[in-house]
Design a protein around this motif. Structure first.
Motif, mmCIF file in Angstrom:
data_model
loop_
_atom_site.group_PDB
_atom_site.id
_atom_site.type_symbol
_atom_site.label_atom_id
_atom_site.label_comp_id
_atom_site.label_asym_id
_atom_site.label_seq_id
_atom_site.Cartn_x
_atom_site.Cartn_y
_atom_site.Cartn_z
ATOM 1 N N ALA A 3 -38.338 -61.695 -30.250
ATOM 2 C CA ALA A 3 -39.597 -62.118 -29.639
ATOM 3 C C ALA A 3 -39.914 -63.557 -30.031
ATOM 4 O O ALA A 3 -40.397 -64.357 -29.231
ATOM 5 N N TYR A 4 -39.608 -63.896 -31.281
ATOM 6 C CA TYR A 4 -39.904 -65.246 -31.777
ATOM 7 C C TYR A 4 -39.047 -66.281 -31.056
ATOM 8 O O TYR A 4 -39.532 -67.336 -30.648
ATOM 9 N N MET A 5 -37.761 -65.948 -30.897
ATOM 10 C CA MET A 5 -36.848 -66.853 -30.194
ATOM 11 C C MET A 5 -37.371 -67.122 -28.786
ATOM 12 O O MET A 5 -37.372 -68.255 -28.317
ATOM 13 N N GLU A 6 -37.837 -66.080 -28.152
ATOM 14 C CA GLU A 6 -38.337 -66.216 -26.794
ATOM 15 C C GLU A 6 -39.536 -67.169 -26.780
ATOM 16 O O GLU A 6 -39.636 -68.051 -25.940
ATOM 17 N N LYS A 7 -40.383 -67.013 -27.783
ATOM 18 C CA LYS A 7 -41.566 -67.856 -27.896
ATOM 19 C C LYS A 7 -41.160 -69.324 -28.118
ATOM 20 O O LYS A 7 -41.717 -70.235 -27.523
ATOM 21 N N ILE A 8 -40.175 -69.529 -28.997
ATOM 22 C CA ILE A 8 -39.722 -70.890 -29.300
ATOM 23 C C ILE A 8 -39.194 -71.552 -28.033
ATOM 24 O O ILE A 8 -39.532 -72.679 -27.703
ATOM 25 N N LEU A 9 -38.336 -70.827 -27.333
ATOM 26 C CA LEU A 9 -37.723 -71.404 -26.139
ATOM 27 C C LEU A 9 -38.779 -71.720 -25.090
ATOM 28 O O LEU A 9 -38.749 -72.775 -24.467
ATOM 29 N N LYS A 10 -39.721 -70.819 -24.935
ATOM 30 C CA LYS A 10 -40.781 -71.056 -23.953
ATOM 31 C C LYS A 10 -41.607 -72.272 -24.347
ATOM 32 O O LYS A 10 -41.931 -73.106 -23.520
ATOM 33 N N ALA A 11 -41.907 -72.373 -25.654
ATOM 34 C CA ALA A 11 -42.692 -73.517 -26.132
ATOM 35 C C ALA A 11 -41.943 -74.810 -25.880
ATOM 36 O O ALA A 11 -42.527 -75.866 -25.663
ATOM 37 N N GLY A 12 -40.619 -74.745 -25.925
ATOM 38 C CA GLY A 12 -39.802 -75.938 -25.692
ATOM 39 C C GLY A 12 -39.616 -76.211 -24.214
ATOM 40 O O GLY A 12 -38.831 -77.069 -23.823
ATOM 41 N N GLY A 13 -40.293 -75.460 -23.366
ATOM 42 C CA GLY A 13 -40.246 -75.719 -21.931
ATOM 43 C C GLY A 13 -39.035 -75.115 -21.240
ATOM 44 O O GLY A 13 -38.734 -75.437 -20.098
ATOM 45 N N GLN A 14 -38.324 -74.244 -21.927
ATOM 46 C CA GLN A 14 -37.131 -73.660 -21.304
ATOM 47 C C GLN A 14 -37.496 -72.433 -20.481
ATOM 48 O O GLN A 14 -38.406 -71.698 -20.816
ATOM 49 N N GLU A 15 -36.739 -72.244 -19.421
ATOM 50 C CA GLU A 15 -36.942 -71.057 -18.605
ATOM 51 C C GLU A 15 -36.289 -69.888 -19.325
ATOM 52 O O GLU A 15 -35.093 -69.907 -19.597
ATOM 53 N N VAL A 16 -37.066 -68.912 -19.661
ATOM 54 C CA VAL A 16 -36.484 -67.756 -20.329
ATOM 55 C C VAL A 16 -36.616 -66.557 -19.391
ATOM 56 O O VAL A 16 -37.719 -66.255 -18.935
ATOM 57 N N PRO A 17 -35.504 -65.919 -19.080
ATOM 58 C CA PRO A 17 -35.609 -64.748 -18.212
ATOM 59 C C PRO A 17 -36.486 -63.711 -18.904
ATOM 60 O O PRO A 17 -36.340 -63.485 -20.113
ATOM 61 N N PRO A 18 -37.410 -63.120 -18.177
ATOM 62 C CA PRO A 18 -38.308 -62.167 -18.836
ATOM 63 C C PRO A 18 -37.494 -61.033 -19.449
ATOM 64 O O PRO A 18 -36.702 -60.386 -18.754
ATOM 65 N N SER A 19 -37.619 -60.845 -20.747
ATOM 66 C CA SER A 19 -36.816 -59.797 -21.361
ATOM 67 C C SER A 19 -37.729 -58.610 -21.623
ATOM 68 O O SER A 19 -38.808 -58.748 -22.172
ATOM 69 N N LYS A 20 -37.267 -57.468 -21.187
ATOM 70 C CA LYS A 20 -38.083 -56.274 -21.377
ATOM 71 C C LYS A 20 -37.813 -55.714 -22.763
ATOM 72 O O LYS A 20 -36.703 -55.766 -23.261
ATOM 73 N N ARG A 21 -38.852 -55.185 -23.374
ATOM 74 C CA ARG A 21 -38.704 -54.660 -24.722
ATOM 75 C C ARG A 21 -38.717 -53.139 -24.698
ATOM 76 O O ARG A 21 -39.036 -52.509 -23.696
ATOM 77 N N VAL A 22 -38.406 -52.601 -25.848
ATOM 78 C CA VAL A 22 -38.419 -51.149 -25.988
ATOM 79 C C VAL A 22 -39.706 -50.761 -26.710
ATOM 80 O O VAL A 22 -40.049 -51.369 -27.725
ATOM 81 N N LEU A 23 -40.426 -49.784 -26.170
ATOM 82 C CA LEU A 23 -41.616 -49.305 -26.874
ATOM 83 C C LEU A 23 -41.165 -48.201 -27.831
ATOM 84 O O LEU A 23 -40.607 -47.190 -27.414
ATOM 85 N N GLU A 24 -41.365 -48.472 -29.105
ATOM 86 C CA GLU A 24 -40.974 -47.467 -30.103
ATOM 87 C C GLU A 24 -42.204 -46.685 -30.527
ATOM 88 O O GLU A 24 -43.239 -47.270 -30.835
ATOM 89 N N LEU A 25 -42.071 -45.378 -30.565
ATOM 90 C CA LEU A 25 -43.211 -44.557 -30.954
ATOM 91 C C LEU A 25 -42.870 -43.719 -32.181
ATOM 92 O O LEU A 25 -41.730 -43.295 -32.364
ATOM 93 N N ASN A 26 -43.879 -43.516 -32.990
ATOM 94 C CA ASN A 26 -43.686 -42.814 -34.252
ATOM 95 C C ASN A 26 -44.181 -41.374 -34.125
ATOM 96 O O ASN A 26 -45.383 -41.116 -34.094
ATOM 97 N N MET A 27 -43.248 -40.443 -34.037
ATOM 98 C CA MET A 27 -43.686 -39.068 -33.784
ATOM 99 C C MET A 27 -44.322 -38.414 -35.009
ATOM 100 O O MET A 27 -44.869 -37.336 -34.942
ATOM 101 N N GLU A 28 -44.252 -39.111 -36.128
ATOM 102 C CA GLU A 28 -44.926 -38.577 -37.324
ATOM 103 C C GLU A 28 -46.406 -38.962 -37.348
ATOM 104 O O GLU A 28 -47.150 -38.566 -38.219
#
Ligand code: ADP
Length: 637
Positions: free
Chosen positions: A553-578
């Motif tokens: 996520a940080y890398m994506e933020k850095i690249l975007k801040a630097g004006g680079q086109e970053v393909p939207p990357s989808k994340r995984v939602l992790e859930l805690n069943m406990e």
């Protein structure tokens, strides 16, 4: 519109800069002379270099020197050189505007320091005040100059009050003369028309300048009698030209002969940085690769560290004759902050930059120097090492990607704060040495600040298992890890991407959640790649993570801040069943799969994950309402 006298306004930054210099350097005002001599010496270097390929350029004016002239009556001081000079356009460009990179950064730093009253000479010295420092002592400065090879001269004048005049001017000889109409000397002040004052300043700050710094001085000598012999009883006052500096190239001296003071002065001369260097390296090599080198590690990063046109890097000499400044061919980019002199007697004086790049001797010297500099850095005592690391790590770390040959050595010099280091820097070796016996990988996490990383939900399981995690807050760390890949055969493993595989999952329980997870996934649609059981979470209900090979996520933020086109990357939602929240949602889901509240829960879980990594959610008002509902015990509708 050359030919007539023109008045121009200084650029705003210049005015700001001049004010700062004049106000804060008054008690160090003698440095103006060093700055003017330094400029003159640079101009002579440039001329001498040009003369190697253009023999006519010197003409009959072949004795390169710097002349200081005092006039007590007029209260003036003059510094003249017969160096490269400047054309009309160059004067407009160099004096009056600020061509220097880093000016904005510098003014910002000064602005910040002002509030705390910390505008120190060191802060200013880092920037290199140069020519403008003459306004500390002068009420008016006149600069006349004629560029080598040109027949037109130019005259520039300013009282430092926001404007300057410039006009064409006939100047007989090549080079630049700077005349200072000195401010009135107050009681107890240094008098810059005094012979001994000037002698002292030159000796202190400019002794090793490679050109004679000459000045007319009054001497008392015996009168020569009619017989051609001095008459002992009769003396007379005569004016003689004297060279004030020893011109001794300190890199040719024996290591033990050079005092710390000489090092400091020399370093200041070549780097234009007033802070004493952190460490130096004095090498004298003989044999097939013969050279002398005197290199310095600065103690502060300059404002223009990232500028491509860094001026003061390595100066290249051959048998004490200057060849070029900022010789990038001798130092890799990740060590671009190293300053100093390399003198290689076997180099051809006419060597061009293109040839240098392919020259086997130069390549050898570079290889040697890099090795020695890395050793010097490795040998720094802790406090100095930390200063070095604080100032230069972000540029130095690039060596991991740039210098394959020395990658291991550079890796050994890396330091990180960790979840267990209590704010202290830890080397990778220390980390590996204290890894848990059953721990296979080196865990790390990247992000903007230590606090947010320390509190990241991704670390919950790792913390519970007492596994140390490297906290990386420097954008370049993303590249460092990618290129380093492993250290002492231990692979780097992201604490936020992929599965951690640290705990056995209760497969049966997990199965029970499959339907709910599917439901949530379809509810979130395009927002997520997947909804999974978390291997990271212990106390939190939800977090977002990437697959092992996704961009962080940080890398994506850095690249975007630097004006680079970053393909939207989808994340995984992790859930805690406990987590009790999950159990309650599951109960609602099982009672009525159509319940309206389930859509709200889906968004809520996702929002929780976004917030936990410092992100922004789409509908804070709705989130707020949900929190209200949940905390008031209305969980089951
Ligand atoms: P710096 O020396 O750090 O670049 P200065 O403000 O002292 O900053 O000088 C600005 C520029 O003016 C120099 O880079 C140089 O190009 C030019 N300059 C100054 N003094 C001389 C000189 N004596 N002869 C030729 N050029 C000069």
């Amino acid at each position: 519109m050359e030919g007539t006298k023109q008045t121009h306004q200084f650029k705003t930054e210049v005015q700001q800069l001049m004010k700062i210099i004049i106000n804060s350097l008054y008690s160090h005002r003698e440095i103006f002379l060093r700055e003017l001599i330094s400029n003159a010496s640079d101009a002579l270097d440039k001329l001498r270099f040009k003369a190697q390929t253009d023999s006519h350029i010197l003409g009959t004016d072949t004795e390169l020197k710097i002349r200081i002239t005092r006039d007590k009556k007029k209260n003036t001081l003059e510094v003249a050189d017969n160096g490269i000079g400047m054309t009309y356009d160059e004067v407009v460009e160099n004096i009056g505007t600020i061509a220097k990179s880093g000016t904005a950064g510098f003014l910002e730093a000064v602005g910040a320091a002002k509030n705390t009253g910390a505008v120190t000479p060191e802060l200013i010295g880092q920037f290199g005040v140069g020519f403008y420092s003459a306004f500390i002592v002068a009420e008016k400065i006149t600069l006349t100059t004629r560029a080598a090879g040109s027949d037109k001269g130019c005259r520039w004048e300013s009282a430092g009050d926001g404007s300057y005049t410039i006009e064409e001017f006939t100047k007989e000889n090549r080079g630049t003369t700077i005349t200072l109409q000195l401010k009135k000397v107050e009681e107890g002040d240094q008098d810059f028309t005094d012979e001994w004052t000037i002698r002292g300043i030159v000796k202190r700050h400019s002794d090793f300048v490679a050109y004679p710094i000459v000045m007319d001085v009054e001497k008392t000598e015996p009168v020569i009698g009619a017989d051609g012999k001095p008459d002992k009883d009769k003396t007379q006052k005569v004016i003689r030209e004297e060279t004030l500096n020893s011109m001794k190239a300190i890199w040719t001296k024996d290591k033990n002969e050079v005092t710390e003071e000489e090092h400091n002065e020399f370093y200041q001369h070549i780097s234009h940085d007033w802070n004493p260097p952190l460490a130096h390296l004095h090498l004298k090599l003989e044999g097939t690769t013969e050279y002398n080198a005197l290199l310095y590690l600065p103690s502060k990063a300059p404002f223009d560290l990232f500028s491509h046109e860094q001026k003061h890097g390595i100066q290249l000499y051959s048998k004490r004759v200057f060849i070029m400044e900022n010789c990038k061919e001798l130092m890799p980019q990740y060590l671009a902050f190293v300053k100093g002199v390399v003198d290689a007697p076997d180099l051809n004086l006419n060597v061009s930059r293109e040839i240098l790049q392919q020259d086997a001797l130069v390549r050898n010297i570079k290889k040697n120097l890099v090795k020695k500099i890395l050793e010097l850095i490795a040998g720094l005592e802790q406090e100095k090492y930390e200063t070095f690391y604080k100032e230069f790590a972000h540029i130095f770390k690039a060596g991991v990607s740039q210098d394959f040959e020395n990658r291991d050595k550079i890796a050994a010099l890396l330091r990180y704060k960790t979840t267990k280091s209590d704010g202290k820097w830890v080397s990778l070796k220390d980390y590996v040495d204290r890894m848990n016996p059953d721990q296979k990988d080196i865990y790390y996490i990247t992000g903007e600040s230590l606090t947010s990383l320390m509190n990241s939900p991704h670390l919950e399981v790792l913390k519970e298992k007492d596994i140390e995690v490297l906290l990386m807050t420097d954008p370049i760390d993303e590249w460092v890890i990618r290129d380093l890949h492993e250290f002492e055969k231990k692979t780097f493993r992201s604490a936020e991407k992929g599965d951690l595989d640290l705990e056995k999952t209760d497969d049966k329980k997990k199965e029970g959640y499959n339907a709910l997870f599917e439901f949530i996934k379809s509810g979130l649609g395009e927002k997520v790649k997947d909804v999974k059981l978390s291997t990271h979470l212990k106390n939190s209900a939800a977090c977002l993570s990437g697959d092992a090979y996704d961009m962080s996520a940080y890398m994506e933020k850095i690249l975007k801040a630097g004006g680079q086109e970053v393909p939207p990357s989808k994340r995984v939602l992790e859930l805690n069943m406990e987590h009790p929240l999950l159990a309650k949602i599951k109960a609602v889901f099982e009672k009525n799969k159509e319940a309206e509240i389930l859509t709200d829960y889906t968004t809520f879980l996702y929002d929780l994950a976004v917030i936990s990594e410092g992100g922004k959610i789409d509908d804070p008002a709705k989130f707020n309402k949900m929190i209200g509902k949940l905390t008031s015990g209305a969980v089951d509708q």
